[in-house]
Design a protein around this motif. Structure first.
Motif, PDB file in Angstrom:
ATOM      1  N   ARG A   1      17.578  -6.187   5.860  1.00 54.70           N
ATOM      2  CA  ARG A   1      16.304  -6.787   4.839  1.00 54.70           C
ATOM      3  C   ARG A   1      16.089  -6.291   3.163  1.00 54.70           C
ATOM      4  O   ARG A   1      16.286  -6.905   2.413  1.00 54.70           O
ATOM      5  CB  ARG A   1      15.044  -5.698   5.156  1.00 54.70           C
ATOM      6  N   ALA A   2      17.099  -4.889   3.242  1.00 50.94           N
ATOM      7  CA  ALA A   2      17.425  -4.699   1.935  1.00 50.94           C
ATOM      8  C   ALA A   2      18.346  -5.602   0.985  1.00 50.94           C
ATOM      9  O   ALA A   2      17.809  -5.632   0.059  1.00 50.94           O
ATOM     10  CB  ALA A   2      17.652  -2.679   1.716  1.00 50.94           C
TER      11      ALA A   2
ATOM     12  N   THR B   1      17.209  -9.174   0.318  1.00 46.21           N
ATOM     13  CA  THR B   1      15.647  -9.125  -0.982  1.00 46.21           C
ATOM     14  C   THR B   1      16.519  -9.497  -1.876  1.00 46.21           C
ATOM     15  O   THR B   1      16.322  -9.451  -3.181  1.00 46.21           O
ATOM     16  CB  THR B   1      14.702  -7.774  -0.264  1.00 46.21           C
TER      17      THR B   1
ATOM     18  N   GLU C   1       8.026  -9.302   0.533  1.00 48.51           N
ATOM     19  CA  GLU C   1       8.834  -7.665  -0.345  1.00 48.51           C
ATOM     20  C   GLU C   1       7.418  -7.657  -0.372  1.00 48.51           C
ATOM     21  O   GLU C   1       7.306  -6.503  -0.804  1.00 48.51           O
ATOM     22  CB  GLU C   1       9.926  -8.030  -1.275  1.00 48.51           C
ATOM     23  N   TRP C   2       6.849  -8.418  -1.944  1.00 46.44           N
ATOM     24  CA  TRP C   2       5.998  -7.901  -2.656  1.00 46.44           C
ATOM     25  C   TRP C   2       4.543  -7.349  -1.440  1.00 46.44           C
ATOM     26  O   TRP C   2       4.243  -6.564  -2.105  1.00 46.44           O
ATOM     27  CB  TRP C   2       5.665  -8.868  -4.369  1.00 46.44           C
TER      28      TRP C   2
ATOM     29  N   ARG D   1       4.508  -6.458   0.944  1.00 48.71           N
ATOM     30  CA  ARG D   1       4.622  -5.630   2.221  1.00 48.71           C
ATOM     31  C   ARG D   1       4.772  -3.775   1.094  1.00 48.71           C
ATOM     32  O   ARG D   1       3.816  -3.511   2.111  1.00 48.71           O
ATOM     33  CB  ARG D   1       6.475  -5.902   3.111  1.00 48.71           C
ATOM     34  N   ALA D   2       5.395  -4.330  -0.171  1.00 42.27           N
ATOM     35  CA  ALA D   2       5.518  -3.193  -0.900  1.00 42.27           C
ATOM     36  C   ALA D   2       3.872  -2.744  -1.903  1.00 42.27           C
ATOM     37  O   ALA D   2       3.736  -1.370  -1.322  1.00 42.27           O
ATOM     38  CB  ALA D   2       6.092  -3.763  -2.222  1.00 42.27           C
TER      39      ALA D   2
ATOM     40  N   PRO E   1      10.820  -5.552  -5.855  1.00 39.87           N
ATOM     41  CA  PRO E   1      11.307  -5.755  -4.242  1.00 39.87           C
ATOM     42  C   PRO E   1      12.609  -5.206  -3.840  1.00 39.87           C
ATOM     43  O   PRO E   1      12.349  -4.760  -2.720  1.00 39.87           O
ATOM     44  CB  PRO E   1      11.107  -7.078  -4.159  1.00 39.87           C
TER      45      PRO E   1
ATOM     46  N   ALA F   1      12.206  -2.292  -0.431  1.00 35.68           N
ATOM     47  CA  ALA F   1      13.235  -3.052   0.362  1.00 35.68           C
ATOM     48  C   ALA F   1      13.699  -2.142   0.882  1.00 35.68           C
ATOM     49  O   ALA F   1      13.698  -1.340   2.167  1.00 35.68           O
ATOM     50  CB  ALA F   1      13.608  -3.956   0.769  1.00 35.68           C
TER      51      ALA F   1
ATOM     52  N   GLY G   1      12.056   1.565   1.883  1.00 37.57           N
ATOM     53  CA  GLY G   1      10.645   0.987   3.596  1.00 37.57           C
ATOM     54  C   GLY G   1      11.201   1.917   4.568  1.00 37.57           C
ATOM     55  O   GLY G   1      12.705   2.369   5.082  1.00 37.57           O
TER      56      GLY G   1
ATOM     57  N   LEU H   1       8.204  -5.585  10.176  1.00 35.18           N
ATOM     58  CA  LEU H   1       8.230  -6.278   8.643  1.00 35.18           C
ATOM     59  C   LEU H   1       7.573  -7.491   9.025  1.00 35.18           C
ATOM     60  O   LEU H   1       6.583  -8.336   7.538  1.00 35.18           O
ATOM     61  CB  LEU H   1       9.583  -7.478   8.877  1.00 35.18           C
TER      62      LEU H   1
END
Length: 243
Positions: free
Chosen positions: A85-86, A89, A134-135, A137-138, A187, A191, A194, A200
């Motif tokens: 994911r990282a 992103t 991603e935003w 989630r953040a 983001p 990520a 995280g 997710l």
């Protein structure tokens, strides 16, 4: 930085919502979204605006819709590992910056390059849903705090948008690019940092609660936003009312 609370803690057991630098970065991200008509309209004095702007926006929106469907379908599957994911992103952030800054450069190019504008739009649009996810989630918070945070971000980003619309091109380009970078760097970092144990996607219960209390005002706001863009209202002949 500890930030400051927007409200006192209530009886629901949730900590008070505190503004932090990440929320200001989110404001920068929202204020520089090229899909928002007044944002790209701030560059109306650019030499190639008439040729490039619509072409770029059409390609961006087409790619964003397609990418959103892919992100949604993948979100319904088993979550991937956090390092994957990282990486995705980070690639999305680089693509979004390249596409959006490329479009800004094309607006001031010595000759119109519509094919390049299509490429920039497809690149930025394909990356946009990944960054939005991603935003989300953040900055995820309980629903009552999410509504307050949303109001803060929208109002502050609108004020920033007004300022951008009033800047001359010589100041607009560097300020816009600076805000663009500030809104995209978070983001990939979020990520990578995280928690791999966190799912997710699938915030189904939270989304149902959100929709149950906001569907009617959101519908009214969507109609208003659409009509202000279509009718091209202006405040004092300078600032577009859709901000």
């Amino acid at each position: 930085m500890e930030g400051f609370a927007l409200r006192d803690a209530g009886d629901d057991g949730h900590a008070p919502l505190a503004l932090r630098p990440i929320h200001l970065a989110l404001v920068a991200f929202v204020a520089t979204l090229p899909a928002h008509a007044p944002t790209i309209g701030a560059f109306a004095e650019a030499p190639q605006f008439e040729v490039i702007a619509d072409t770029f926006l059409f390609a961006l929106l087409l790619a964003a819709v397609t990418s959103s469907v892919v992100v949604l379908l993948r979100g319904l599957q088993r979550p991937r590992k956090v390092f994957a994911r990282a990486r995705v992103t980070a690639i999305a952030a680089a693509a979004y910056l390249l596409g959006t800054m490329g479009a800004v450069g094309l607006l001031f190019a010595p000759m119109p390059l519509p094919a390049a504008a299509v490429g920039a739009g497809l690149l930025a649009g394909a990356a946009l849903p990944l960054l939005v996810a991603e935003w989300a989630r953040a900055v995820a918070v309980p629903i009552d705090q999410a509504l307050v945070l949303c109001a803060f971000v929208v109002l502050t980003a609108s004020f920033v948008g007004w300022i951008l619309a009033l800047l001359p091109p010589s100041a607009l380009v560097p300020v816009f690019c600076l805000l663009l970078v500030a809104g995209v760097v978070v983001p990939p970092v979020a990520a990578r940092m995280g928690d791999p144990a966190l799912p997710l996607a699938r915030p189904a219960d939270t989304m149902r609660r959100l929709v149950s209390v906001t569907w009617l005002p959101l519908l009214g706001f969507a109609v208003y936003a659409f009509m202000t863009d279509v009718m091209a209202h202006s405040a004092f002949g300078v600032v577009q009312a859709s901000f």
